[in-house]
Design an enzyme around this catalytic site. Structure first.
Site, PDB file in Angstrom:
ATOM      1  N   LEU A  33     -58.200  10.886  20.546  1.00 34.80           N
ATOM      2  CA  LEU A  33     -58.363  11.991  19.233  1.00 34.80           C
ATOM      3  C   LEU A  33     -57.497  12.008  17.701  1.00 34.80           C
ATOM      4  O   LEU A  33     -57.264  12.845  17.138  1.00 34.80           O
ATOM      5  CB  LEU A  33     -57.732  13.048  20.201  1.00 34.80           C
ATOM      6  CG  LEU A  33     -59.157  13.958  21.449  1.00 34.80           C
ATOM      7  CD1 LEU A  33     -57.609  14.976  22.078  1.00 34.80           C
ATOM      8  CD2 LEU A  33     -60.450  13.214  21.207  1.00 34.80           C
ATOM      9  N   ASN A 101     -58.051  -1.634  13.973  1.00 34.92           N
ATOM     10  CA  ASN A 101     -58.122  -0.435  15.176  1.00 34.92           C
ATOM     11  C   ASN A 101     -59.874  -1.112  15.778  1.00 34.92           C
ATOM     12  O   ASN A 101     -60.418  -0.839  16.965  1.00 34.92           O
ATOM     13  CB  ASN A 101     -58.825   1.173  14.448  1.00 34.92           C
ATOM     14  CG  ASN A 101     -57.081   1.493  14.037  1.00 34.92           C
ATOM     15  OD1 ASN A 101     -56.307   1.715  15.785  1.00 34.92           O
ATOM     16  ND2 ASN A 101     -57.037   2.012  13.078  1.00 34.92           N
ATOM     17  N   TYR A 158     -63.816  -3.329   6.354  1.00 35.86           N
ATOM     18  CA  TYR A 158     -64.468  -2.134   7.224  1.00 35.86           C
ATOM     19  C   TYR A 158     -66.008  -3.051   7.546  1.00 35.86           C
ATOM     20  O   TYR A 158     -66.251  -3.084   9.098  1.00 35.86           O
ATOM     21  CB  TYR A 158     -65.661  -0.793   6.733  1.00 35.86           C
ATOM     22  CG  TYR A 158     -66.199  -0.344   7.335  1.00 35.86           C
ATOM     23  CD1 TYR A 158     -65.743   0.627   8.813  1.00 35.86           C
ATOM     24  CD2 TYR A 158     -67.465   0.362   7.552  1.00 35.86           C
ATOM     25  CE1 TYR A 158     -66.387   1.099   9.682  1.00 35.86           C
ATOM     26  CE2 TYR A 158     -68.324   0.915   8.185  1.00 35.86           C
ATOM     27  CZ  TYR A 158     -67.717   1.156   9.495  1.00 35.86           C
ATOM     28  OH  TYR A 158     -68.927   1.274  10.415  1.00 35.86           O
ATOM     29  N   PHE A 191     -77.989   2.375   9.270  1.00 40.38           N
ATOM     30  CA  PHE A 191     -77.187   2.649   8.648  1.00 40.38           C
ATOM     31  C   PHE A 191     -76.595   4.298   8.521  1.00 40.38           C
ATOM     32  O   PHE A 191     -75.558   4.432   8.485  1.00 40.38           O
ATOM     33  CB  PHE A 191     -79.001   2.511   7.242  1.00 40.38           C
ATOM     34  CG  PHE A 191     -79.413   0.784   7.297  1.00 40.38           C
ATOM     35  CD1 PHE A 191     -79.610   0.312   8.696  1.00 40.38           C
ATOM     36  CD2 PHE A 191     -78.686   0.663   5.943  1.00 40.38           C
ATOM     37  CE1 PHE A 191     -80.103  -0.918   8.739  1.00 40.38           C
ATOM     38  CE2 PHE A 191     -79.601  -0.513   6.098  1.00 40.38           C
ATOM     39  CZ  PHE A 191     -80.075  -2.101   7.043  1.00 40.38           C
TER      40      PHE A 191
END
Ligand code: UFG
Length: 350
Positions: A33, A101, A158, A191
């Site tokens: 969360l 993460n 990323y 995408f």
């Protein structure tokens, strides 16, 4: 099937959970969360068919022991792994958070899968991973539309954080196969995901919002004074970046299609897109048409980490599994996002 959906309180994960429930599967959502919404789970339970087959555990994917417990208790056989940090721009500012993460978190999850093979029910057999077109980096013009065999060379942390997961998943599947464990993985390279569920129960609610379509809609609604186009000097027809916008319901559909067809020992990769690109200017014009409002636009600098053109050649998944996006009209895709944002102007706080 018994499916664990990580990030199931987030945008794409909640749509996948809804689809799995509608198809009769048992679902347990695992979400810390941090960016997900407990209300998304409430809404799925309250209003979606099969809400009683939906479990929720507020756990981080890095808590391997807790994940192991959930896999055992819920007799999970399939993981759909959506939990991730997903902002290209932020990843350039905070790369280590992205590796922690996305990469380390996924590694910990796959370790929990390995341990689950000792369980009486056999453990996790299928792992569907949310990868991204950002793993392709800046493909040369002659490789666009992008096929899965296009070299993967990310230009932002990323994309790099996700590519590493694809890599170790391949190795994990190979090692499992050698050890006689029937494990399979699928890397689905999204995408630009857009739109919302047609019933208006769930949708996109990011804080901060960085994505083009919701920002343009917010600007059209007057919820922000205007918006900035990040760069108008790209080597594209109108100078702005080109992306392939795929509807979130189509994406959920692709996940269940892939899940039902995965074969032990395989680690497959598929592009999920509609196969056509739209420029930032074209998207803004489409949002103006859908909302009937004009959007105050300012020209700004390029955003670090943005490749000029990304759109898919989605023919591999069509050939292998018969899947193709059913939403191919940009305005119709935007209309579903517009409906969600009109009905829920404050997102899940509405
Ligand atoms: N853009 C603007 N102004 C804004 C917001 C975005 O000009 O206010 C531009 C961006 O610079 C980019 C395009 O709109 O050129 C699309 O940007 P988004 O932030 O909506 O999406 P991205 O293409 O950066 O990234 C998205 C997902 C990633 C995924 C990628 C794959 O967020 O997770 O698509 O194509 F990897």
């Amino acid at each position: 099937m018994n499916v664990l959906v990580t990030g199931g309180a987030g945008y794409i994960g909640s749509h996948a959970a809804q689809r799995l429930l509608a198809d009769g599967h048992d679902v347990v959502v695992v979400d810390n969360l941090f960016r997900g919404h407990a209300r998304a789970i409430d809404r799925l339970r309250e209003r979606a068919k099969g809400g009683d087959r939906l479990g929720f555990e507020r756990v981080d994917i890095g808590q391997t022991d807790e994940i192991e417990r959930i896999l055992r208790e819920r007799r999970v056989d399939t993981i759909m792994h959506f939990a991730a940090w997903t902002y290209v721009g932020e990843s350039v500012q905070k790369p280590l958070d992205y590796y922690h993460n996305n990469t380390a978190g996924s590694l910990s999850l796959v370790r929990a899968c390995e341990r689950s093979w000792r369980n009486a029910h056999g453990g996790v057999r299928r792992f569907v991973f949310s990868s991204t077109a950002a793993t392709y980096g800046e493909p040369p013009a002659d490789r666009v539309p992008i096929r899965e065999d296009c070299p993967q060379s990310p230009i932002n942390p990323y994309g790099a954080s996700k590519l590493m997961v694809e890599r170790f998943l391949r190795d994990a599947v190979a090692a499992a196969t050698r050890a006689g464990e029937p494990f399979a993985a699928a890397c689905l390279r999204y995408f630009n995901v857009a739109g919302a569920d047609q019933t208006g129960i769930i949708g996109e609610d990011h804080d901060p919002e960085t994505h083009l379509i919701p920002i343009a809609i917010q600007a059209a609604m007057g919820r922000r004074p205007g918006m900035t186009i990040f760069g108008q000097d790209y080597p594209t027809p109108d100078g702005t970046c080109v992306r392939d916008y795929v509807h979130v319901e189509d994406l959920a559909d692709a996940h269940v299609t892939v899940m039902s067809r995965m074969q032990p020992g395989e680690c497959v990769a598929y592009n999920l897109g509609i196969g056509r690109g739209y420029s930032v200017r074209e998207v803004i014009a489409a949002v103006e048409r859908v909302t009937g409002k004009s959007i105050p636009v300012t020209m700004g600098e390029r955003r670090p980490g943005d490749p000029p053109v990304l759109f898919a050649d989605p023919s591999t998944i069509r050939r292998d599994l018969g899947w193709a996006a059913s939403w191919t009209d940009l305005e119709k895709i935007i209309a579903t996002a517009w409906q969600w944002m009109r009905q829920n102007p404050e997102g899940y706080k509405s």
